[in-house]
Motif scaffolding. Structure first.
Motif, PDB file in Angstrom:
ATOM      1  N   SER A  59       0.816  -1.221   0.000  1.00 26.68           N
ATOM      2  CA  SER A  59       0.000   0.000   0.000  1.00 26.68           C
ATOM      3  C   SER A  59       0.848   1.269   0.000  1.00 26.68           C
ATOM      4  O   SER A  59       0.428   2.302  -0.511  1.00 26.68           O
ATOM      5  N   TYR A  77      -7.768   8.037   1.377  1.00 29.90           N
ATOM      6  CA  TYR A  77      -9.072   7.668   0.821  1.00 29.90           C
ATOM      7  C   TYR A  77      -8.991   6.476  -0.135  1.00 29.90           C
ATOM      8  O   TYR A  77      -9.881   6.279  -0.960  1.00 29.90           O
ATOM      9  N   LYS A  78      -7.976   5.657  -0.004  1.00 31.48           N
ATOM     10  CA  LYS A  78      -7.790   4.535  -0.927  1.00 31.48           C
ATOM     11  C   LYS A  78      -8.887   3.473  -0.821  1.00 31.48           C
ATOM     12  O   LYS A  78      -9.049   2.660  -1.721  1.00 31.48           O
ATOM     13  N   ASN A  79      -9.649   3.474   0.272  1.00 27.70           N
ATOM     14  CA  ASN A  79     -10.731   2.496   0.429  1.00 27.70           C
ATOM     15  C   ASN A  79     -12.025   2.921  -0.264  1.00 27.70           C
ATOM     16  O   ASN A  79     -12.958   2.135  -0.368  1.00 27.70           O
ATOM     17  N   ASN A  80     -12.066   4.154  -0.738  1.00 27.10           N
ATOM     18  CA  ASN A  80     -13.187   4.621  -1.541  1.00 27.10           C
ATOM     19  C   ASN A  80     -13.116   3.901  -2.892  1.00 27.10           C
ATOM     20  O   ASN A  80     -12.042   3.771  -3.479  1.00 27.10           O
ATOM     21  N   ASN A  81     -14.250   3.425  -3.402  1.00 23.64           N
ATOM     22  CA  ASN A  81     -14.248   2.624  -4.630  1.00 23.64           C
ATOM     23  C   ASN A  81     -13.561   3.303  -5.811  1.00 23.64           C
ATOM     24  O   ASN A  81     -12.711   2.716  -6.466  1.00 23.64           O
ATOM     25  N   GLY A 138      -9.896   4.101  -4.857  1.00 21.11           N
ATOM     26  CA  GLY A 138      -9.160   2.843  -4.689  1.00 21.11           C
ATOM     27  C   GLY A 138      -8.744   2.230  -6.012  1.00 21.11           C
ATOM     28  O   GLY A 138      -7.638   1.695  -6.142  1.00 21.11           O
ATOM     29  N   SER A 139      -9.613   2.312  -7.002  1.00 24.11           N
ATOM     30  CA  SER A 139      -9.294   1.790  -8.330  1.00 24.11           C
ATOM     31  C   SER A 139      -8.121   2.554  -8.942  1.00 24.11           C
ATOM     32  O   SER A 139      -7.206   1.964  -9.521  1.00 24.11           O
ATOM     33  N   LYS A 183      -4.873   1.671  -7.088  1.00 17.53           N
ATOM     34  CA  LYS A 183      -4.373   0.367  -7.531  1.00 17.53           C
ATOM     35  C   LYS A 183      -3.614   0.497  -8.856  1.00 17.53           C
ATOM     36  O   LYS A 183      -2.559  -0.099  -9.039  1.00 17.53           O
TER      37      LYS A 183
END
Length: 146
Positions: free
Chosen positions: A80, A126-130, A133-134, A137
């Motif tokens: 991460s 805010y990487k867990n926001n859809n 996060g995309s 990645k």
């Protein structure tokens, strides 16, 4: 061109010496990285003393060290945290530039770097926001599958 030949010889000599040090000390380190770093550091001191005047060779060798540090860090950090690869690499390049050009070269580049770290910090938080996060990645995977 003759100074470049001496630089190559310097790297070879440092390489041989460090191979001996590594063998005797049983320490784990990259002998090539050490030889290149010792060479550019020695040349930098000679440059500051007015003895060696070819900043281009020093910059090329420093760039090699910058990339070596980047790859070493990349191997050791959690997946991460690899999101910060771009700002980390550009910061290393900037630090190498500062070593060659001095503190008077701070200016706008520092502002760009600080802004970049802030943006990537935001992405990390805010990487867990859809949607974010995309994108995160994709940033992490940018250099893996080419």
């Amino acid at each position: 061109m003759e100074s470049f030949v001496w630089v190559l010889i310097s790297i070879l000599v440092f390489f041989a010496l460090l191979m001996g040090v590594k063998e005797l000390s049983k320490k784990k380190f990259c002998v090539l990285c050490g030889a290149v770093s010792l060479t550019w550091f020695s040349l930098l001191v000679l440059y500051w003393l007015g003895i060696f005047l070819d900043k281009l060779i020093i910059a090329l060798l420093m760039g090699s060290s910058v990339l070596g540090v980047f790859y070493l860090a990349e191997k050791k950090v959690k997946e991460s945290w690899k999101l910060f690869g771009l700002p980390f690499y550009l910061t290393l390049v900037y630090l190498a530039y500062l070593v060659l050009e001095g503190l008077e070269s701070l200016g706008k580049a520092a502002l760009v770097l600080v802004s970049l770290w802030v943006v990537f910090g935001f992405l990390f938080v805010y990487k867990n926001n859809n949607q974010i996060g995309s994108f995160v990645k994709k940033l992490i995977e940018c250099c893996k599958n080419w």
